[in-house]
Write a protein that holds these residues in place. Structure first.
Motif, PDB file in Angstrom:
ATOM      1  N   ASP A  90       1.524  -9.554  -2.020  1.00 35.14           N
ATOM      2  CA  ASP A  90       2.108  -8.508  -1.493  1.00 35.14           C
ATOM      3  C   ASP A  90       3.510  -8.691  -1.121  1.00 35.14           C
ATOM      4  N   GLU A  91       3.837  -9.736  -0.767  1.00 34.03           N
ATOM      5  CA  GLU A  91       5.397 -10.119  -0.177  1.00 34.03           C
ATOM      6  C   GLU A  91       6.203  -9.776  -1.204  1.00 34.03           C
ATOM      7  N   MET A  92       5.961 -10.377  -2.813  1.00 29.56           N
ATOM      8  CA  MET A  92       6.704  -9.917  -3.659  1.00 29.56           C
ATOM      9  C   MET A  92       6.799  -8.520  -3.948  1.00 29.56           C
ATOM     10  N   LEU A  93       5.585  -7.659  -3.676  1.00 26.92           N
ATOM     11  CA  LEU A  93       5.900  -6.269  -4.090  1.00 26.92           C
ATOM     12  C   LEU A  93       6.509  -5.600  -3.173  1.00 26.92           C
ATOM     13  N   TRP A  94       6.533  -6.088  -1.863  1.00 25.93           N
ATOM     14  CA  TRP A  94       7.267  -5.450  -0.970  1.00 25.93           C
ATOM     15  C   TRP A  94       8.845  -5.663  -0.935  1.00 25.93           C
ATOM     16  N   GLU A  95       9.102  -6.732  -1.391  1.00 29.72           N
ATOM     17  CA  GLU A  95      10.366  -7.173  -1.755  1.00 29.72           C
ATOM     18  C   GLU A  95      11.081  -6.391  -2.949  1.00 29.72           C
ATOM     19  N   ALA A  96      10.328  -6.290  -3.903  1.00 24.07           N
ATOM     20  CA  ALA A  96      10.774  -5.201  -4.936  1.00 24.07           C
ATOM     21  C   ALA A  96      10.909  -4.096  -4.374  1.00 24.07           C
ATOM     22  N   LEU A  97      10.239  -3.418  -3.687  1.00 22.38           N
ATOM     23  CA  LEU A  97      10.094  -2.034  -3.485  1.00 22.38           C
ATOM     24  C   LEU A  97      11.484  -1.740  -2.280  1.00 22.38           C
ATOM     25  N   ASP A  98      11.801  -2.908  -1.628  1.00 27.39           N
ATOM     26  CA  ASP A  98      12.823  -3.084  -0.678  1.00 27.39           C
ATOM     27  C   ASP A  98      14.132  -2.937  -1.560  1.00 27.39           C
ATOM     28  N   ILE A  99      14.126  -3.850  -2.451  1.00 30.14           N
ATOM     29  CA  ILE A  99      15.313  -3.931  -3.352  1.00 30.14           C
ATOM     30  C   ILE A  99      15.639  -2.414  -4.039  1.00 30.14           C
ATOM     31  N   ALA A 100      14.461  -1.756  -4.461  1.00 32.95           N
ATOM     32  CA  ALA A 100      14.568  -0.439  -5.088  1.00 32.95           C
ATOM     33  C   ALA A 100      14.765   0.522  -3.994  1.00 32.95           C
TER      34      ALA A 100
ATOM     35  N   PRO B 291      10.884   2.273   2.766  1.00 33.41           N
ATOM     36  CA  PRO B 291      10.573   3.143   3.754  1.00 33.41           C
ATOM     37  C   PRO B 291       9.516   4.090   3.063  1.00 33.41           C
ATOM     38  N   VAL B 292       9.696   4.905   2.054  1.00 32.50           N
ATOM     39  CA  VAL B 292       8.910   5.752   1.350  1.00 32.50           C
ATOM     40  C   VAL B 292       7.469   5.443   1.198  1.00 32.50           C
ATOM     41  N   VAL B 293       7.182   4.127   0.970  1.00 39.07           N
ATOM     42  CA  VAL B 293       5.920   3.632   0.653  1.00 39.07           C
ATOM     43  C   VAL B 293       5.316   3.412   1.763  1.00 39.07           C
ATOM     44  N   LYS B 294       5.974   2.755   2.898  1.00 44.95           N
ATOM     45  CA  LYS B 294       5.506   2.548   4.104  1.00 44.95           C
ATOM     46  C   LYS B 294       5.078   3.871   4.685  1.00 44.95           C
TER      47      LYS B 294
ATOM     48  N   LEU C  64       0.898  -0.042  -0.064  1.00 39.89           N
ATOM     49  CA  LEU C  64       0.802  -0.239  -1.453  1.00 39.89           C
ATOM     50  C   LEU C  64      -0.581   0.220  -2.079  1.00 39.89           C
ATOM     51  N   ASP C  65      -1.577   0.678  -1.438  1.00 40.73           N
ATOM     52  CA  ASP C  65      -2.814   1.108  -1.960  1.00 40.73           C
ATOM     53  C   ASP C  65      -2.751   2.591  -2.103  1.00 40.73           C
ATOM     54  N   ALA C  66      -1.519   3.300  -1.704  1.00 43.26           N
ATOM     55  CA  ALA C  66      -1.593   4.734  -1.579  1.00 43.26           C
ATOM     56  C   ALA C  66      -1.754   5.135  -2.997  1.00 43.26           C
ATOM     57  N   ILE C  67      -2.303   6.450  -3.433  1.00 43.33           N
ATOM     58  CA  ILE C  67      -2.503   7.098  -4.811  1.00 43.33           C
ATOM     59  C   ILE C  67      -1.219   7.505  -5.226  1.00 43.33           C
TER      60      ILE C  67
END
Length: 1638
Positions: A1504-1514, A1518-1521, A1527-1530
């Motif tokens: 999960d950390e790696m995924l949040w990091e990637a989302l943060d970089i991109a 905030p959008v996904v949060k 992360l399990d949003a459809i």
């Protein structure tokens, strides 16, 4: 049997008319000539000889050919009164004459010499009867009534002669006990009736004895040569045998059947005619009380009233057929009974008038007579049965057309709110049309069964009881008890089918995603993950299919086993109940036949009950739909195209007529009152209007003049409008829209701007207030216009408005060509069309399309992007010649250049020049200064309205707010660059799609690059002109036509082999063995029955000889025969189960194999396949074709094998019983072969035609539903209704022809079957009488002969079906032959774990092509990229940039040179390894349905950390949060719930998660806005600082910061250096690109 008395050896059997016995009374005329029986018969020869002599010359001269033929159709005009009655009477006459001939021959058998006079006159009468009807038919079709005189004389003579004979018989005391007396009486009656018919023709047509003959005109249908469906117009014989279809079916061999060949529907069968009938039936019910009784009952009554009569006819035919069906068992019983009579002596018949007379009882005791009667009964029964089917299906088809038209008319009046609220979805409406109307049609088709079944069952049981006594009832009970089980199985079957369907749609959704994203999946080496997911769903689907197969096999098993079980129980009980059981062959085989008849209605029962339930549900749905809310009661718009509108009152309809007559007129109004919309000189040529753009005055936008009421086009006063019953969407609306000005409506998203337009158009429900539409103000009115128009439009109401060109926010297109979408039913005016295309900048897009503006777009054609659709939709609104134009946010999907161009050329220039009233909804505030009138909205109310000046003065705050927004948009405009806009990108996408489809056809290389837009651009300038490709295809077509014709006639045996071999050897062996064993056993059971019953008879004869009272007493016992019979029956039942299970099991196994192979083949196929094959056709292999293989082929295969084996075994048994039959079999077999050969070709064409005509019909419904507001705004309802009628009629005529073709086949097969029965019966009777064939075998042979025609029918029908269905196997097999990519590598184990660590790339002498047949797209490229370098690659479209990026992943054919990454040659790596170690971001952002986590990391490797990091970089954290589930949003299908920019950022995050040291970006920033692009650039610079990044640039300024720039042209590297160095070089290509990009 015939010659009862053998003549004494001395007398010879010589022929004489009256016989030549010595004591013959035949020549005795003492009592007067007329009292001699022979003379009476001789007298009767006279009329027949007269007719034959008179008519033959006339018929041979071919009088029909040069007579006064009216030029009508196929000489089918039947117009003499009493036509059908004459045919009926003639048929009855011929039947009675056959009986007379037979009676004569039988009576003659008693005398010692042959008495010709007993049957020769009847034979001549038979010939004369046939001649009379042929003669009549020729005279009627050639319309020459005077020649009917000959027939009149003939009927008079025949009537007189027969009457004399009848009178003499009565005089001599010959009465009804003698058969010949009855026959003569009937003939007198018939000749009398035919004479009456003939006199009636004279009275009706007055062709003689009257001064002026009646003139008659042929019906409209027959004057129209387009009508080729002649069933309603031909004579009775042709109607019954479908003779008129012969030429049609045989010609299918020479040329394929298409809509041209089948022509038009006759008027009585057209959808419009039937709709009017149905509407009348609905209206008739309304009359008693004003409130219409809605509900299902109402619909049923209307259907009964409109379509009840033909249904009653069908039911009558069915009753007659079913009753005649019982003739079979009875005749078999009679024949076998009479043959087995031990004493064959019959007391001699009566002799009166010197000749023999026999009673009807003696007549019917003759086995040969019974055989002939059986033959005739079979012919009649089959004819009636087919007639019943035909009438029922025709009624069903007519009903379907009527209901579809009614549904369509309802759609035209539907409230749009029902649609938008999801109360009625497009899918539901399409289901009503596609499924529910068909359910009703099928119900009507099966309806006669509802009435016929009880009769069939009751009569069958009574006859069985008569034959077998109480034991018959027990057998019938067995059948009755098992019928509910059948029904239970049937319901289970439909449940299994439903669940299989649900899984199948999930699987298709997954497959669709897999295919749409195949490029990405291959590049990321994820294809197996998605493949497993599809396989998993397929597994669930297969479980349902196994259940489906299980229940199908049970159903097949029961169909086969019930008759065996019933017969077994009956005979067991029968033998045990009575001591002296009469189990003669006559009883046994008659009851066997009866059981076969009885079982049929019980099998049908389940399907009829199911069909009835479905029909009830469908009618319930229809009644709900018909009672849904409508837009206010609008009279049907009177948009009748008038010819030339000069009359005052007709001015109002000046719509289309004026355009057709003189294109220069620009007025168009279908039913509203509007003046012409611009002041033009009508006499000037239209071209001037178009060239004269400069003369557009009145641009100052100073607002409307003071005289408000005259200048206002639309006025809404205190309007409250709503979509639902809740609070109003728009409240307190007071607005005015001035004439001929540009009005803009602005406001926040969702404040009701679009609703305001729809409210003005009358699409919303008006709670209160009023909408007023005015006609043009008087000062602009042309002098010569009539005043009536203005007055008409005066009463302000939505109903009175004229047509409005409306472009909705979501563009709505037809499935048609680009031209048809833009002109939209208007006449084509070239200059106007060009001007519109120019204003909407569509030319460039049109040039890319393969057939230019003749290219099909929409569901079945080429998929366009949003912006392209939007521009076509706006172009349509501009092209329409209406006074008022409503544009709902036309700029939403366009980039800024196009928006500006459209605003300037389209709206400010084109529309203003025509002085049209334009209402524009927009978010682009920078256009506000152009507006003449502005309406600002907020939360469903009007915030303010006025000119921009007014608003600046009154609403200063609002004005300031607008001003800041305007500036911001202007700045964006400056930033945005001309070179690369969204539109270019869209065009590139389109061009790519076009290229990949077309390039496969050619390898034409054009070294000079591609001129302009005219060709589809290939990645290496491999361009070609379409004409050349088309020409080559056409010439090939001509060569292939004859070959194709040959192929159409042959059965695809190879596909059949493929299908069966997929099942495996074991199953195949089991299948074949079980089928053969089962059918051998079936024959064995019946043979044993014959053996047993024959022995019963011999035992009886012995018993009589030995004077035992009961048969058993003489040592004969049933028990041994019975036990063998029982064992055989039980084995038969077990084998029935085995075969049905084997077939269905094979089906499931093949379905599993083929889908598995197909899926695994597709995912390893090279990218080239997906680029050259339309996605839809690959998807079709997974949907339609897989469905056919899953559910249809197994049952067809079972049916086909069963009917074939039954047919073979039946013919085998008959040939065994009477070997003579083999001689007759040859001609019958040849006839059969040709009939099936012709039928199969025609049937396949018609089936495809029916399917292909259904598609446009359904898509027309869905198009209409989606485009309702646009159609209603333009007042185009009548035109769309007209199109619907065309589509419905096309579909219906294909269905009718298909039905007629099936009947054509069945009638012919049934007649051949009847011939088989006749031949078998006569042969076995003769064999039995003279060679003492056992009676049991005669019964066996006849029972089998009776069933042959059914089996033959099924065999041919299933063969035709099988052929169509094997096409699916053939197509799937075609895809299975695709060559896969080479996934193996030389270095399997030596690849280090972290490779590539540095990211150093060496490209050495690389040449690349897309396919071995195409020219290279990269030629000898050399480059070296150091670890961590940022490299930019640029070049024009088609320079090979993308091919360069694909080469890293070996997606293209690298036939020369190599790429070395971190010292490993990538050609030696396994593909999976190579692709899983590199990352790429593609130009089109692709997201899959599922969770965000799944989209970033389908392999589930990252934490999960790696995924949040990637989302943060991109920048997406905030959008996904904020989404529910994090992360399990459809993510919905295609990522539709995120914007384009966000999707591109997700792709970046996905690349980052992979952590590979090489990242390739392929034009990744092309489809996103500036803001997102700058984020992307920043991220790449920081997050990927230590990795090698190769960027393929669309906008050159994105690679100015790169370490190295590569400029490409036509597959070679032009420049290769640091960007600064290249910029400093004056004449570098890169520098020129940058300058252009500024």
């Amino acid at each position: 049997m015939i010659s009862r008395y053998k003549p004494s050896p001395g007398s010879t059997m010589s022929l004489a008319f009256c016989g030549n016995e010595n004591n013959s009374m035949a020549y005795n005329v003492d009592a007067g000539v007329l009292n001699n029986g022979c003379f009476l018969d001789a007298l009767n020869v006279v009329p027949h000889v007269f007719l034959l002599f008179i008519t033959f010359p006339i018929l041979f001269i071919g009088w029909g050919s040069q007579s006064s033929k009216v030029h009508i159709h196929h000489s089918t005009w039947l117009h003499f009164p009493g036509h059908n009655l004459r045919w009926l009477l003639t048929f009855i006459l011929l039947f009675i004459l056959v009986c007379e001939i037979a009676e004569g021959i039988v009576s003659d058998g008693f005398s010692q010499s042959h008495h010709l006079h007993l049957y020769m006159p009847a034979g001549l009468a038979f010939m004369a009867g046939i001649t009379s009807i042929i003669y009549y038919h020729n005279i009627e079709t050639s319309n020459f009534p005077k020649l009917l005189l000959a027939l009149l004389i003939y009927w008079v003579l025949a009537f007189i002669m027969k009457t004399i004979k009848f009178a003499k018989y009565t005089e001599h005391g010959i009465g009804p006990r003698q058969l010949r007396y009855c026959i003569t009486g009937l003939l007198v009656l018939l000749y009398g009736l035919l004479l009456a018919v003939e006199i009636n023709v004279i009275l009706g047509r007055r062709y003689m004895c009257f001064a002026n003959p009646t003139e008659v005109k042929p019906p409209e249908d027959l004057q129209d040569l387009g009508v080729r469906f002649l069933q309603p117009f031909v004579n009775l014989l042709s109607k019954a045998t479908y003779w008129w279809m012969n030429t049609f079916i045989t010609s299918a061999h020479r040329r394929p059947i298409d809509l041209k060949v089948i022509g038009k529907l006759p008027i009585a069968m057209r959808a419009l005619t039937n709709y009017i009938k149905l509407r009348q039936a609905f209206e008739d019910q309304k009359r008693p009380q004003d409130t219409a009784p809605l509900g299902p009952k109402w619909i049923w009554q209307a259907l009964r009233k409109a379509f009840g009569r033909p249904l009653i006819l069908s039911i009558t035919f069915r009753f007659l057929a079913d009753l005649l069906g019982f003739a079979g068992p009875l005749c078999i019983s009679g024949i076998v009974h009479h043959i087995s009579k031990d004493n064959r002596t019959i007391q001699p018949p009566m002799r009166l008038l010197g000749i023999y007379f026999i009673s009807s009882k003696e007549f019917l005791e003759n086995a040969y007579v019974l055989a002939v009667l059986l033959f005739l009964a079979l012919l009649l029964q089959r004819t009636f049965l087919q007639a019943s089917y035909y009438v029922a299906i025709e009624t069903g088809i007519n009903l379907r057309g009527a209901i579809q038209t009614k549904i369509y008319n309802k759609i035209m009046r539907l409230c749009t709110s029902n649609m938008s609220l999801g109360e009625l979805t497009v899918a539901q409406i399409c289901n009503l049309v596609a499924i529910d109307t068909n359910q009703l049609m099928w119900f009507f088709f099966l309806c006669p069964n509802l009435w016929a079944m009880p009769v069939q069952i009751i009569v069958g049981v009574i006859l069985l009881y008569y034959l077998l006594g109480i034991s018959a009832l027990i057998g019938a009970t067995v059948i009755a008890v098992l019928a509910p089980v059948q029904y239970f199985v049937a319901t289970k079957l439909s449940q299994a089918q439903k669940s299989a369907l649900e899984y199948s749609s999930v699987r298709l959704k997954k497959t669709n995603e897999l295919l749409r994203g195949i490029k990405l999946l291959k590049l990321y080496a994820w294809e197996n993950i998605f493949c497993d997911s599809v396989e998993e769903t397929r597994g669930k689907e297969l479980t349902s299919l196994q259940a489906f197969a299980f229940y199908t096999s049970i159903s097949i098993f029961m169909n086969a086993a019930i008759p065996i079980a019933a017969v077994l129980t009956t005979f067991v009980v029968h033998v045990h109940i009575s001591e002296d059981a009469d189990l003669s062959p006559a009883v046994a085989f008659a009851s066997l036949s009866l059981f076969h008849i009885l079982v049929t209605p019980l099998f049908l029962l389940s399907s009829v009950v199911r069909s009835t339930v479905k029909a009830l549900v469908s009618v319930q749905k229809l009644s709900e739909f018909f009672s849904s809310e409508e837009i206010g009661d609008e009279q049907e718009p009177r948009a009748v195209l008038t010819s030339g509108s000069s009359n005052h009152n007709q001015n109002r309809y000046q719509a289309v007529s004026s355009l057709k007559s003189f294109p220069s007129s620009s007025s168009s109004s279908l039913s509203g009152g509007h003046q012409p919309l611009k002041v033009v000189n009508r006499k000037r040529a239209p071209r001037d209007d178009w060239n004269n753009y400069s003369s557009a005055g009145d641009h100052e936008g100073d607002g409307p003049s003071q005289d408000m009421d005259h200048d206002i086009c639309i006025k809404l006063t205190s309007g409250y409008f709503t979509w639902t019953d809740g609070p109003p969407t728009l409240s307190n609306v007071d607005i005015k829209i001035p004439f001929g000005k540009l009005t803009m409506i602005v406001g926040q998203v969702g404040c009701g701007k679009s609703s305001l337009l729809l409210a003005a158009l009358g699409e919303m429900q008006r709670v209160s207030g009023s909408v007023t539409w005015n006609s043009l103000p008087s000062l602009e009115c042309e002098r010569d216009e009539s005043p009536t128009e203005r007055d008409a439009a005066g009463d302000g109401d939505v109903r009175k408005r004229g047509p409005v060109a409306y472009a909705s926010q979501k563009p709505w297109l037809l499935n048609a060509t680009v031209v048809e979408n833009i002109t939209f039913e208007m006449p084509m005016i070239k200059p106007r069309y060009k001007a519109v295309i120019e204003a909407c900048s569509l030319q460039a897009d049109i040039d890319i399309l393969p057939q230019g503006d003749q290219t099909e777009i929409g569901e079945r054609g080429i998929i366009l992007s949003g912006g392209q659709k939007q521009r076509i939709s706006v172009a349509r609104a501009l092209y329409q010649q209406t006074n008022v134009v409503f544009l709902d946010d036309p700029f939403s999907a366009l980039d800024i250049h196009l928006s500006d161009h459209l605003m300037q050329d389209g709206i400010l220039k084109f529309l203003r020049e025509e002085k049209r009233t334009v209402v524009l909804v927009t978010h682009k505030l920078q256009y506000l200064p152009h507006a003449d009138w502005i309406i600002a909205m907020k939360d469903g109310t009007i915030q303010t309205e006025g000119t921009l000046k007014d608003i600046q003065n009154t609403e200063a705050e609002l004005f300031e707010q607008w001003k800041t927004l305007m500036h911001r948009e202007d700045r964006e405009f400056e930033k945005e660059t001309v070179a690369a806009s969204v539109t270019d990108l869209e065009r590139n996408n389109l061009r790519r799609a076009m290229y990949s489809r077309e390039a496969v056809r050619t390898e034409d290389d054009d070294e000079d690059g591609t001129p302009g837009w005219t060709c589809a651009m290939a990645p290496a300038g491999a361009a070609f002109t379409l004409d050349r490709a088309e020409e080559s295809v056409e010439s090939e077509d001509d060569d292939n036509l004859s070959q194709a014709m040959r192929q159409r006639a042959t059965i695809p045996w190879r596909s059949c082999g493929t299908y069966l071999s997929s099942a495996g050897v074991l199953l195949l062996a089991l299948l074949l063995l079980s089928q053969l064993l089962k059918h051998s056993l079936m024959v064995a059971i019946d043979y044993w029955l014959a053996h047993w019953t024959s022995h019963v008879i011999t035992a009886k004869i012995e018993a009589t000889n030995r004077n035992c009272t009961i048969v058993q007493g003489c040592g004969f016992s049933h028990s041994w025969y019975l036990s063998v019979f029982s064992v055989l029956c039980c084995l038969g039942i077990i084998l029935c189960l085995a075969t049905s299970v084997a077939v269905e099991w094979t089906g499931v196994k093949v379905a599993k194999e083929l889908h598995h192979n197909l899926l695994n083949k597709i995912i390893v196929a090279p990218m080239r396949l997906f680029e050259t094959t339309p996605l839809g056709s690959i998807l079709n292999r997974f949907s339609t074709d897989t469905n056919t293989i899953d559910q249809h082929i197994p049952s067809t295969l079972e049916c086909l094998s069963r009917s074939t084996l039954l047919c073979v075994s039946a013919l085998g048994v008959i040939s065994y019983v009477t070997p003579v039959f083999l001689f007759a079999l040859l001609p019958l077999a040849v006839t059969c072969y040709f009939i099936q050969k012709y039928f199969r070709v025609a049937s396949r064409d018609l089936q495809q035609l029916e399917d292909s005509t259904q598609l446009p019909l359904l898509s027309h419904f869905s198009e209409t539903v989606e485009g309702l507001p646009t159609i209603r705004a333009l007042r185009y309802e009548p035109r769309f209704r007209h199109r619907l009628l065309q589509f419905t009629d096309a579909n219906n005529i294909a269905s009718l022809f298909l039905t007629a073709a099936n009947r054509w086949l069945e009638v012919r097969m049934e007649y051949i079957g009847a011939c088989v029965v006749l031949v078998a019966a006569v042969a076995s009777i003769t064999n039995s009488l003279y060679n003492h064939l056992s009676t049991g075998l005669v019964g066996l042979g006849l029972t089998y002969a009776l069933m042959v025609s059914n089996y033959m029918n099924w065999m041919v029908r299933n063969l035709a079906d099988m052929e169509v269905q094997l096409g699916s196997v053939k197509r799937i097999n075609g895809l299975l032959k695709t060559e896969p990519e080479n996934y193996e590598g030389l270095l399997m184990s030596q690849v280090p774990d972290g490779w590539p660590r540095q990211g150093e790339i060496k490209i050495q002498n690389l040449s690349v092509r897309y396919d071995t047949t195409l020219k290279p797209v990269l030629k000898n490229v050399n480059a070296h990229i150091s670890p961590g370098q940022k490299v930019g690659i640029c070049g024009r479209t088609g320079s090979g940039k993308s091919s360069f990026s694909l080469a890293f992943f070996r997606m293209v054919d690298m036939f020369e040179g190599r790429i070395v990454i971190d010292d490993i040659d990538i050609a030696k790596l396994p593909l999976q390894t190579l692709r899983s170690r590199l990352s790429i971001i593609l130009q089109d952002p692709i997201l899959f349905s599922g969770t965000i986590r799944f989209n970033l990391d389908p392999e589930m490797k990252a934490t999960d950390e790696m995924l949040w990091e990637a989302l943060d970089i991109a920048q997406l954290k905030p959008v996904v949060k904020s989404l529910p589930g994090g992360l399990d949003a459809i993510v919905t299908e295609g990522g539709e719930n995120f914007s384009q920019g966000q999707r591109q950022l997700f792709c970046l995050a996905r690349a980052f998660v992979r952590k590979s040291s090489i990242l390739i970006m392929d034009e990744a920033t092309a489809s996103i806005d500036m803001a997102t692009e700058s984020i992307l650039q920043k991220v790449v610079m920081t997050a990927f600082a230590d990795r090698t990044v190769v960027t393929i640039a669309h906008r050159v300024h994105t690679i100015l910061n790169a370490d190295l720039v590569i400029v490409m042209k036509r597959g070679i590297i032009l420049e290769y250096d640091k960007p600064q160095v290249l910029l400093d070089t004056e004449d570098s290509v890169f520098a020129s690109f940058v300058r252009a990009d500024k």
